[in-house]
Design an enzyme around this catalytic site. Sequence first.
Site, short mmCIF file in Angstrom:
data_model
loop_
_atom_site.label_atom_id
_atom_site.label_comp_id
_atom_site.label_asym_id
_atom_site.label_seq_id
_atom_site.Cartn_x
_atom_site.Cartn_y
_atom_site.Cartn_z
N SER A 12 24.05 -53.09 11.80
CA SER A 12 22.89 -52.25 12.14
C SER A 12 21.82 -53.10 12.80
O SER A 12 21.32 -54.06 12.20
CB SER A 12 22.30 -51.63 10.86
OG SER A 12 21.02 -51.09 11.17
N HIS A 37 25.74 -50.07 14.80
CA HIS A 37 25.14 -48.93 14.09
C HIS A 37 23.67 -48.83 14.49
O HIS A 37 22.93 -49.83 14.43
CB HIS A 37 25.26 -49.17 12.57
CG HIS A 37 24.84 -48.02 11.72
ND1 HIS A 37 25.64 -46.93 11.46
CD2 HIS A 37 23.69 -47.81 11.04
CE1 HIS A 37 24.99 -46.10 10.66
NE2 HIS A 37 23.82 -46.59 10.37
N ASP A 39 20.19 -47.00 13.77
CA ASP A 39 19.47 -46.22 12.75
C ASP A 39 18.25 -45.55 13.35
O ASP A 39 17.27 -46.23 13.68
CB ASP A 39 19.07 -47.14 11.59
CG ASP A 39 20.23 -47.40 10.66
OD1 ASP A 39 20.51 -48.57 10.37
OD2 ASP A 39 20.86 -46.41 10.24
N MET A 41 15.11 -43.04 12.96
CA MET A 41 14.28 -42.53 11.86
C MET A 41 13.06 -41.79 12.42
O MET A 41 12.43 -42.26 13.38
CB MET A 41 13.80 -43.70 11.00
CG MET A 41 14.95 -44.50 10.41
SD MET A 41 14.30 -45.86 9.41
CE MET A 41 15.83 -46.59 8.86
N HIS A 71 23.13 -43.01 13.75
CA HIS A 71 22.82 -42.40 12.44
C HIS A 71 21.45 -41.73 12.54
O HIS A 71 20.43 -42.42 12.56
CB HIS A 71 22.84 -43.51 11.39
CG HIS A 71 22.44 -43.08 10.02
ND1 HIS A 71 22.12 -44.01 9.04
CD2 HIS A 71 22.30 -41.87 9.44
CE1 HIS A 71 21.81 -43.38 7.92
NE2 HIS A 71 21.91 -42.07 8.14
N MET A 73 18.53 -40.07 10.99
CA MET A 73 17.81 -39.80 9.76
C MET A 73 16.59 -38.94 10.15
O MET A 73 15.44 -39.41 10.16
CB MET A 73 17.40 -41.11 9.07
CG MET A 73 18.60 -41.83 8.46
SD MET A 73 18.27 -43.52 7.99
CE MET A 73 18.69 -44.34 9.53
N MET A 142 25.29 -43.00 1.81
CA MET A 142 24.16 -43.92 1.78
C MET A 142 24.17 -44.65 0.44
O MET A 142 24.19 -44.02 -0.63
CB MET A 142 22.84 -43.16 1.95
CG MET A 142 22.63 -42.58 3.35
SD MET A 142 22.77 -43.79 4.67
CE MET A 142 21.41 -44.90 4.25
N ASP A 180 26.34 -47.56 3.81
CA ASP A 180 25.20 -48.05 4.58
C ASP A 180 24.03 -48.34 3.63
O ASP A 180 23.49 -47.43 3.01
CB ASP A 180 24.81 -46.95 5.59
CG ASP A 180 23.60 -47.30 6.42
OD1 ASP A 180 23.25 -46.48 7.29
OD2 ASP A 180 22.99 -48.37 6.19
C1 DX5 Z 1 18.71 -46.92 6.11
C2 DX5 Z 1 19.31 -47.88 7.06
C3 DX5 Z 1 19.65 -49.24 6.41
C4 DX5 Z 1 20.31 -50.19 7.36
C5 DX5 Z 1 21.12 -51.25 6.66
O1 DX5 Z 1 17.65 -47.39 5.47
O2 DX5 Z 1 20.49 -47.26 7.53
O3 DX5 Z 1 20.48 -48.97 5.31
O4 DX5 Z 1 21.20 -49.53 8.16
O5 DX5 Z 1 20.28 -51.98 5.89
P1 DX5 Z 1 20.70 -53.38 5.24
O6 DX5 Z 1 22.11 -53.72 5.63
O7 DX5 Z 1 19.72 -54.36 5.78
O8 DX5 Z 1 20.57 -53.16 3.76
ZN ZN Z 2 22.34 -46.15 8.99
#
Ligand code: DX5
Ligand code: ZN
Length: 221
Positions: A12, A37, A39, A41, A71, A73, A142, A180
């Site tokens: 990610s 990946h 992310d 948000m 992804h 969110m 998650m 994740d």
């Molecule tokens: C949601 C994100 C995180 C990220 C991974 O908060 O999706 O989970 O991808 O985070 P790490 O691998 O740094 O815990």
């Molecule tokens: Zn993610």
Amino acid sequence: MKSSNSPILAPSILAADHAELCRGLQAVAEAHNSWVHLDIMDGHFVPNLSFGPGTVQALRQRDGQLFFDTHLMLSRPDQYIEAFTDAGSQQITIHIEPEYDVAGTLRDIKQRGLKCGLALNPGTEAAAVKDLLPLVDLVLVMTVWPGFGGQSFIEDTLPKMQQLSQWRTEKNYHFRLEVDGGINLETGRRCFEAGADTFVAGTAFFKADDSDAFRREFESF
Ligand code: DX5
Ligand code: ZN
């Protein structure tokens, strides 16, 4: 129940230096990963903002090889499928929790020729997605409450992986089971034993001394 899908690491870039995101993308590619990946948000479904379709498009122009595992969110992901498709995503994962037409949005993603994924927060039971499993290419469990990288792995998500993995075997589904949040080699292996086959790692990947070796460890689960 282990997966019959080959293990894949999906680094990610949320954990990369946001002042130089394309260097983070380069690091993912240089470690011979096939997936990255992304992310996304909205500061509403999750208490943080990350980046949007414009950034994804800019990254796509820098790298045409990596599989963009996107992804969302977002509270209304249905309103952004076209934008992230046009930006170069190859898979779009949406959450089951917000109020919108989830099944219709999954169909929309597929009709655009992309892979579709369905994500569950730690507090959401596997039963919430059971009826949609025939539609999806990926289920994302998650393993932290979404919003921030660098959090600790939530242990009681493991039974949910086992349940989804059991249904996958029983019904002969082929969806990938992605995890994740707080994923490193130790938590990743435990998720693999519970049926996961696709591993999102942000912090652990970018902190690894040898990111290529880190990737190889996951692929050899
Ligand atoms: C949601 C994100 C995180 C990220 C991974 O908060 O999706 O989970 O991808 O985070 P790490 O691998 O740094 O815990
Ligand atoms: Zn993610």
